[in-house]
Design an enzyme around this catalytic site. Structure first.
Site, PDB file in Angstrom:
ATOM      1  N   HIS A 289       0.802  -1.220   0.000  1.00 55.53           N
ATOM      2  CA  HIS A 289       0.000   0.000   0.000  1.00 55.53           C
ATOM      3  C   HIS A 289       0.833   1.267   0.000  1.00 55.53           C
ATOM      4  O   HIS A 289       0.440   2.261  -0.584  1.00 55.53           O
ATOM      5  CB  HIS A 289      -1.048  -0.047   1.107  1.00 55.53           C
ATOM      6  CG  HIS A 289      -2.278  -0.719   0.590  1.00 55.53           C
ATOM      7  ND1 HIS A 289      -2.481  -2.063   0.710  1.00 55.53           N
ATOM      8  CD2 HIS A 289      -3.298  -0.237  -0.166  1.00 55.53           C
ATOM      9  CE1 HIS A 289      -3.599  -2.383   0.079  1.00 55.53           C
ATOM     10  NE2 HIS A 289      -4.111  -1.293  -0.457  1.00 55.53           N
TER      11      HIS A 289
ATOM     12  N   GLU B  97     -11.814  -9.891  -8.598  1.00 53.46           N
ATOM     13  CA  GLU B  97     -10.457  -9.896  -8.052  1.00 53.46           C
ATOM     14  C   GLU B  97      -9.975 -11.315  -7.744  1.00 53.46           C
ATOM     15  O   GLU B  97      -8.848 -11.507  -7.307  1.00 53.46           O
ATOM     16  CB  GLU B  97     -10.412  -9.109  -6.735  1.00 53.46           C
ATOM     17  CG  GLU B  97     -10.975  -7.715  -6.813  1.00 53.46           C
ATOM     18  CD  GLU B  97     -10.710  -6.919  -5.546  1.00 53.46           C
ATOM     19  OE1 GLU B  97      -9.674  -6.247  -5.501  1.00 53.46           O
ATOM     20  OE2 GLU B  97     -11.538  -6.990  -4.621  1.00 53.46           O
TER      21      GLU B  97
ATOM     22  N   ASP C  50      -5.319  -7.553  -6.927  1.00 53.98           N
ATOM     23  CA  ASP C  50      -5.626  -8.816  -6.265  1.00 53.98           C
ATOM     24  C   ASP C  50      -5.778  -9.950  -7.268  1.00 53.98           C
ATOM     25  O   ASP C  50      -5.375 -11.081  -6.995  1.00 53.98           O
ATOM     26  CB  ASP C  50      -6.905  -8.674  -5.426  1.00 53.98           C
ATOM     27  CG  ASP C  50      -6.594  -8.076  -4.068  1.00 53.98           C
ATOM     28  OD1 ASP C  50      -5.600  -8.517  -3.462  1.00 53.98           O
ATOM     29  OD2 ASP C  50      -7.303  -7.157  -3.636  1.00 53.98           O
TER      30      ASP C  50
ATOM     31  N   CYS D 131      -9.605  -1.141 -12.441  1.00 52.42           N
ATOM     32  CA  CYS D 131      -9.196  -0.142 -11.448  1.00 52.42           C
ATOM     33  C   CYS D 131      -7.941  -0.540 -10.681  1.00 52.42           C
ATOM     34  O   CYS D 131      -7.572   0.119  -9.721  1.00 52.42           O
ATOM     35  CB  CYS D 131     -10.332   0.161 -10.483  1.00 52.42           C
ATOM     36  SG  CYS D 131     -10.806  -1.246  -9.490  1.00 52.42           S
TER      37      CYS D 131
END
Ligand code: PEP
Ligand code: MG
Length: 756
Positions: free
Chosen positions: A364, A605, A629, A676
């Site tokens: 992240h 995902e 993912d 995305c």
């Protein structure tokens, strides 16, 4: 042998000083094998050679002095081949090379074993004996097993800079050294390194030159006074509940804090130019090492108490220092594991780059840095963080390279490239109000991914057509409890208002995996395969319903909300989530509020959702692929594990085939499909993504102009040809190379490397 191995590893793990740990290893190896000498040579990347780091049997005066060039002698050969070499008579080997004054002329047999960590050579362990006989197989396998465990410890020590501390950390400076890692956010960053480290981990404190010696001394004095107060308070509080023996520990702490020799040692280190935290760490380490080496078990266990005391003093030092951390105008954060909160501490206009030894391009912190347009290199190997603190650093975020104290020529070259980049960005501003349309008239929508309100201004300034992914978890993470319905409503409404009438796809809470909530701890062995995303919220309808209600209320009067669900792996989850959504809607209607049902979508995902994509598309209004993912689950590669980061590649043909399959399934149901994940920001992928038929790409605002430029430079027919070509390939590296070439040929090379 197994017992000996366990004993060595246990001893090594208990020793915090790596130099000391290596000495223990060579001593115990010599005791437990037929060897007359055991030595460890460590790779010194700065000098490009091996240095003798520990020995039992060779001349100990040569430790950190004897050096062997790469490829030289038998040690060099072991390193080069990356496999053990076992000889009965080393002197007869053509590569034999004697280390002068080492005393090794009396040895005949030689066995060298490489120390390898994550495919990288850390050093070579050797054993020698006078008897001209091969080391037997069991000894060889014992040493191979030992080296496999030892190499991780050496790699860690390299990183922490603790390996070289026998040489004065302050006197050795790094010159023109380049380290490599994973390119995780493009761009060039030139600035001064500021080492960040987890608070109160005394071992992680870097050696740093004191800016003002008397200031550092004052900080220490203050910290000692505060620690004395804290311990006296503790002693008083526990006076009635603890037996005398235990209370004795506090007495011992106070005694040490009052001991002139302890304080003087730290001050001497400060006077030699070290900052207070580093001086404290070094003195505590000396005490810990000497306690640990005591044979009396009671005394050796006192090492833990000394460390605890050190942590307490450090806490008080850091509490003062925190207020005075100085971030230079051009700061490059470097750390073993840089976290999003460390990033947040730096004023945004001063941060020009990030280097993290742990983590990969999908951690992240990397995603946030990309969103901010800050170049970042993750998973860097062998960079001694504490030695690089305050050094001049250049980051090449395209190739994942970090230059420490680079030469004037390298600096000039990168300054030129950085100014070309700036120029390119300002030219791309002209595209702001133009559509993302290919030369032959195909239009794709470009949305932005958001998480913080600060993303909003940037998004609107680059001409985003809406939000394709709003990560709602950010305000959940920044609190010490779940935000209330009203708190959430206010946050969502701000976002919807800022973008209205453009649409905003809000994702429901997606925590778990690598996104923990501090107040909702989840202990799991396999967090990415465990309780995360929709699984948590369906198990907690209370959380889910509150979020839906907040979203619906926030949307009143704007009507640009769209809602999507993360981590869907079954149809039942979609149906259950929709049922709860309708429940929230009906509740609000019953309460007399005028709310409307927004469009409802699902993220793909997980591989099961790929195969169910047509069934899913029948039940929802839109679909969005989360390639971060999806790549992790299709390839079975943890997206933030640096050990397997080389295997993580969204351009893997399996991922490309899966995405193409989903796009055509969703279109068969007449629904829209977007992407995305971070792949949307990768200009190399843009032509094939539009060729797959994505209706929209959602990406960080910083990258939007560049992606628009790619779309406006290609024709759909050229993009489709490229897609056919790469789908016939089976190697992600070949695919990337092919796509890079296509960008270069189209005159877009400035998007994949520094410069135009
Ligand atoms: C994804 O997985 O691609 C995604 C967009 O979600 P996140 O990165 O927040 O898990
Ligand atoms: Mg995801």
């Amino acid at each position: 042998m197994l017992k000996a191995l366990r004993r060595i590893v246990q001893k090594v793990n208990a020793t915090k000083d790596t130099g000391e740990a290596l000495s223990i290893v060579v001593r115990l190896v010599k005791e437990n094998t037929s060897a007359d000498a055991c030595s460890i040579f460590i790779v010194d990347p700065e000098r490009g050679d091996y240095v003798l780091a520990a020995t039992e049997g060779l001349n100990p005066e040569l430790i950190f002095k004897a050096r062997i060039k790469y490829g030289e002698g038998l040690v060099g050969l072991v390193g080069e081949r990356g496999e053990p070499i076992n000889l009965d008579c080393a002197i007869e080997h053509p590569n034999f090379h004697i280390i002068s004054d080492s005393g090794e002329e009396k040895f005949s047999a030689f066995l060298g074993v490489p120390l390898t960590h994550s495919r990288e050579l850390m050093g070579v362990l050797t054993v020698q004996q006078e008897n001209p006989a091969y080391f037997d197989e069991s000894e060889e396998s014992f040493l191979i097993t030992l080296c496999a465990q030892l190499s991780g410890i050496i790699a860690h020590a390299q990183v922490m800079g603790t390996l070289w501390k026998s040489e004065s950390a302050l006197s050795t400076t790094i010159h023109e050294v380049t380290y490599s890692g994973l390119p995780s956010s493009p761009g060039v960053g030139i600035g001064t390194a500021v080492a960040v480290f987890p608070l109160t981990d005394i071992d992680a404190v870097p050696d740093r030159v004191a800016e003002n010696i008397s200031e550092e001394e004052k900080l220490l004095d203050h910290a000692i006074v505060e620690t004395i107060k804290e311990i006296s308070r503790l002693k008083e509080m526990m006076g009635n509940s603890l037996p005398d023996e235990e209370l004795g520990l506090f007495e011992a702490y106070l005694h040490m804090l009052d001991s002139q020799s302890f304080i003087t040692k730290i001050k001497n280190s400060i006077h030699s130019g070290m900052w207070a935290q580093g001086a404290l760490k070094n003195v505590i380490t000396q005490y810990v090492t000497s306690f640990e080496s005591m044979d009396d078990s009671y005394l050796s266990e006192r090492a833990a108490d000394v460390r605890d005391l050190g942590q307490r003093i450090l806490f008080h030092l850091q509490a003062q220092e925190k207020k005075t951390v100085h971030y230079p105008e051009q700061t490059i954060l470097i750390g073993e594991e840089v976290t999003p909160s460390m990033l947040a501490e730096v004023p945004e206009d001063r941060l020009v780059g990030v280097v993290s030894l742990k983590g990969s391009s999908n951690s992240h912190v990397a995603i946030i840095a990309r969103a901010m347009g800050i170049p970042i290199v993750m998973g860097v190997t062998g960079m001694p963080i504490s030695k690089c603190d305050q050094c001049q650093i250049i980051i090449d975020g395209y190739f994942g390279q970090v230059f420490v104290n680079p030469s004037a020529t390298v600096t000039e070259e990168f300054e030129r490239l950085a100014s070309e980049e700036k120029q390119l960005d300002s030219e791309l501003e002209e595209l702001r109000d133009l559509p993302a349309e290919t030369l032959d008239g195909y239009v794709t929508s470009l949305f932005v991914n958001t998480g913080l309100m600060s993303d909003v201004g940037r998004s609107l300034s680059v001409g985003a057509e809406g939000v394709g992914l709003h990560r709602t978890e950010v305000p959940f993470m920044a609190r010490d409890r779940f935000p209330t319905e009203e708190e959430q409503r206010v946050i969502y409404r701000q976002l919807l208002k800022a973008f209205a009438p453009r649409s905003v796809m809000m994702r429901t809470l997606d925590v778990g995996g690598d996104k923990p909530l501090p107040y909702f701890p989840i202990e799991e062995k396999n967090p990415f395969l465990g309780w995360r995303g929709i699984r948590i919220t369906l198990d907690h309808p209370d959380i889910f319903l509150v979020q839906f209600r907040a979203m619906l209320r926030a949307n009143q009067g704007f009507e640009n909300l769209q809602v999507m669900l993360p981590m869907i792996s079954t149809i039942a989850e979609v149906e259950e989530a929709r049922r709860l959504f309708v429940q929230a809607y009906e509740e609000l209607c019953d309460e007399g509020l005028q709310v409307t049902m927004p469009l409802f979508g699902v993220m793909i995902e997980v591989p099961s959702a790929v195969y169910l994509s047509r069934e899913i598309a029948k039940r929802v209004d839109f679909v969005s692929i989360g390639s971060n993912d999806l790549t992790q689950y299709i390839l079975a590669v943890d997206r933030s594990n640096v050990r397997v980061a080389r295997l993580y590649d969204p351009l893997h043909p399996a991922v490309l085939h899966a995405m193409k399959y989903v796009v055509s399934n969703v279109h068969l149901e007449g629904k829209r499909v977007s992407l995305c994940g971070e792949l949307s920001s990768d200009p190399v992928a843009t032509p094939i993504l539009i060729a797959m038929g994505f209706d929209a790409l959602s990406l960080s605002a910083t990258h939007l102009p560049r992606i628009k430029w790619v779309i406006r430079t290609f024709t759909m027919s050229k993009a489709r040809k490229l897609l056919d070509e790469v789908l016939a390939m089976d190697d992600p590296v070949e695919i990337r190379g092919h796509l890079e070439l296509a960008l270069e040929e189209a005159g877009l090379g400035g998007l994949i490397r520094a410069g135009r």
